[in-house]
Design an enzyme around this catalytic site. Structure first.
Site, PDB file in Angstrom:
ATOM      1  N   GLU A  38      -0.344 -12.327 -10.912  1.00 38.95           N
ATOM      2  CA  GLU A  38      -0.257 -12.506  -9.546  1.00 38.95           C
ATOM      3  C   GLU A  38       1.206 -12.888  -9.370  1.00 38.95           C
ATOM      4  O   GLU A  38       1.659 -12.631  -8.154  1.00 38.95           O
ATOM      5  CB  GLU A  38      -1.275 -13.148  -8.864  1.00 38.95           C
ATOM      6  CG  GLU A  38      -2.567 -12.753  -8.970  1.00 38.95           C
ATOM      7  CD  GLU A  38      -2.691 -11.279  -7.941  1.00 38.95           C
ATOM      8  OE1 GLU A  38      -1.989 -11.413  -6.978  1.00 38.95           O
ATOM      9  OE2 GLU A  38      -3.594 -10.526  -8.136  1.00 38.95           O
ATOM     10  N   CYS A 191      -4.176   4.474   0.366  1.00 41.87           N
ATOM     11  CA  CYS A 191      -3.642   4.233   1.806  1.00 41.87           C
ATOM     12  C   CYS A 191      -2.276   3.835   1.720  1.00 41.87           C
ATOM     13  O   CYS A 191      -1.806   2.537   2.066  1.00 41.87           O
ATOM     14  CB  CYS A 191      -4.399   3.015   2.381  1.00 41.87           C
ATOM     15  SG  CYS A 191      -4.148   2.950   4.292  1.00 41.87           S
ATOM     16  N   CYS A 198      -5.308  10.531   3.168  1.00 44.09           N
ATOM     17  CA  CYS A 198      -6.531  10.201   4.136  1.00 44.09           C
ATOM     18  C   CYS A 198      -7.680  11.146   3.787  1.00 44.09           C
ATOM     19  O   CYS A 198      -8.781  10.790   3.639  1.00 44.09           O
ATOM     20  CB  CYS A 198      -6.309  10.214   5.485  1.00 44.09           C
ATOM     21  SG  CYS A 198      -5.074   9.069   6.165  1.00 44.09           S
ATOM     22  N   CYS A 201      -9.745   9.681   0.683  1.00 48.56           N
ATOM     23  CA  CYS A 201      -9.833   8.377   0.878  1.00 48.56           C
ATOM     24  C   CYS A 201     -11.206   7.984   0.887  1.00 48.56           C
ATOM     25  O   CYS A 201     -11.963   8.741   1.769  1.00 48.56           O
ATOM     26  CB  CYS A 201      -9.208   7.507   2.168  1.00 48.56           C
ATOM     27  SG  CYS A 201      -9.332   5.953   2.267  1.00 48.56           S
ATOM     28  N   CYS A 207     -12.352   4.597   9.202  1.00 50.07           N
ATOM     29  CA  CYS A 207     -11.007   4.475   9.742  1.00 50.07           C
ATOM     30  C   CYS A 207     -10.869   4.990  11.261  1.00 50.07           C
ATOM     31  O   CYS A 207     -10.903   6.323  11.439  1.00 50.07           O
ATOM     32  CB  CYS A 207     -10.070   5.072   8.636  1.00 50.07           C
ATOM     33  SG  CYS A 207      -8.243   4.824   9.231  1.00 50.07           S
TER      34      CYS A 207
END
Length: 350
Positions: A38, A191, A198, A201, A207
């Site tokens: 991270e 995305c 899309c 997706c 969405c």
DNA sequence: AAACCGGGGCA
DNA sequence: TGCCCAGGTTT
């Protein structure tokens, strides 16, 4: 009808994206790996981080061994990754965990936020991914998804509170770590900022911008200031053996890394004579400018002119001679790699 | 709240 | 070449 979280978790399991810091199913996540990845992934892409992560975990398999390393070793392993305060903070946090926490990672927001380099985002990510706690993990990927799914009428960073509210409505009641990672994976692969996919997706039914084919209008962007230009001179000093004079930076920018000595970096370009007068060796006869290097930082563009002298027996306190073959043993920022490569060709072992 | 802090990938 | 990006700290 399936929920948003069901859909995206199914997709996440099906995609099986393999990343070296990700635990394989029956095995529990390793908090050290989650934390290290991270920190590395802050402002840095997955493709770049993978090699660094593998090198770090090979050198330092656990937090205690990292705590026992020297800061110079850590900076050397970090060189090229950028944002070097991350490396300083990584090392400090490893030492705090080794000494104050007996090598065991804390798992509460209260204690995680006390560690250098861990803010609200990283704390939330560690709690979700390493400890499967409910937390709202919002990075740039998640911001972009939320902006499109809800057609948010403001730049995401302008109202983080609203972002947490809408993310909450999408979140599951378990599998918190997998949900957090699935959102970031979706943002990284489907995305995407440009040309989002899309049509494939897994959550396009949810969405609102996709319903109107307005996904390209979100997220709403802030106007960005133009990057200023800055200029400096670097002083390439060789002795009879071909050794190079280098020193450690004390400035806040690139602190703790090595450099070929340079002037400060100013908005107005230096005249050669002015630059020399500000060099550590104003009395020597320098060559004309023998090369130029450009480097782009987040907040300015830097143009460096290289000039050179041959000199032995320098007696300065703030640097040392380094044989050309030993340059690779020191931590230089990419900017200085460009200068060295200009003079010597590719620096080996980078 | 805004400024500060690097670098690589990609179109 | 210009634009993009898995934030935290300092001021």
């Amino acid at each position: 009808m399936s929920s948003f979280s069901t859909k995206i978790l199914d997709w996440y399991h099906h995609a099986q994206r393999k990343l070296p810091w990700r635990a394989k199913d029956p095995i529990k996540p390793n908090p050290y790996h989650v934390w290290l990845s991270e920190i590395m992934l802050q402002q840095t892409t997955v493709a770049t981080v993978i090699a660094y992560f593998l090198n770090f975990t090979e050198k330092w398999p656990d937090v205690n061994s990292l705590a026992n390393a020297s800061i110079d070793e850590v900076l050397h392993a970090w060189q090229g990754l950028g944002y070097y305060s991350r490396a300083h903070n990584l090392h400090k946090t490893a030492q705090i965990i080794a000494t104050d926490y007996n090598g065991i990672f804390p798992n509460t927001e209260e204690f995680l936020l006390q560690l250098p380099g861990i803010g609200p985002y990283t704390s939330a990510a560690i709690r979700a991914i390493a400890f499967n706690q409910k937390s709202l993990v919002i990075d740039g990927n998640v911001e972009r998804i939320l902006a499109r799914v809800f057609r948010l009428p403001f730049p995401p960073k302008d109202d983080m509170k609203q972002l947490r509210i809408v993310l909450e409505t999408l979140s599951p009641n378990d599998k918190f770590g997998e949900f957090a990672q699935s959102m970031m994976d979706l943002g990284a692969t489907i995305c995407t900022p440009k040309n989002p996919k899309c049509d494939i997706c897994p959550v396009n039914n949810f969405c609102e911008s996709y319903k109107n084919l307005t996904q390209h209008l979100y997220p709403i962007e802030k106007l960005k200031a133009k990057r200023p230009q800055k200029f400096g001179f670097v002083f390439w000093v060789e002795n009879d053996k071909g050794d190079i004079w280098i020193r450690k930076r004390e400035n806040r920018l690139l602190k703790g890394l090595m450099e070929i000595p340079s002037t400060s970096w100013e908005i107005e370009n230096w005249k050669k004579e002015e630059a020399i007068a500000n060099s550590p060796w104003p009395e020597h006869s320098w060559t004309n400018v023998i090369g130029q290097v450009k480097h782009v930082f987040t907040h300015f563009e830097l143009y460096l002119n290289i000039i050179k002298i041959k000199k032995s027996g320098l007696d300065l306190e703030d640097g040392f001679w380094c044989a050309q073959k030993d340059l690779k043993d020191h931590a230089f920022p990419t900017l200085m790699h460009k200068v060295i490569n200009h003079q010597l060709g590719t620096l080996k072992n980078k």
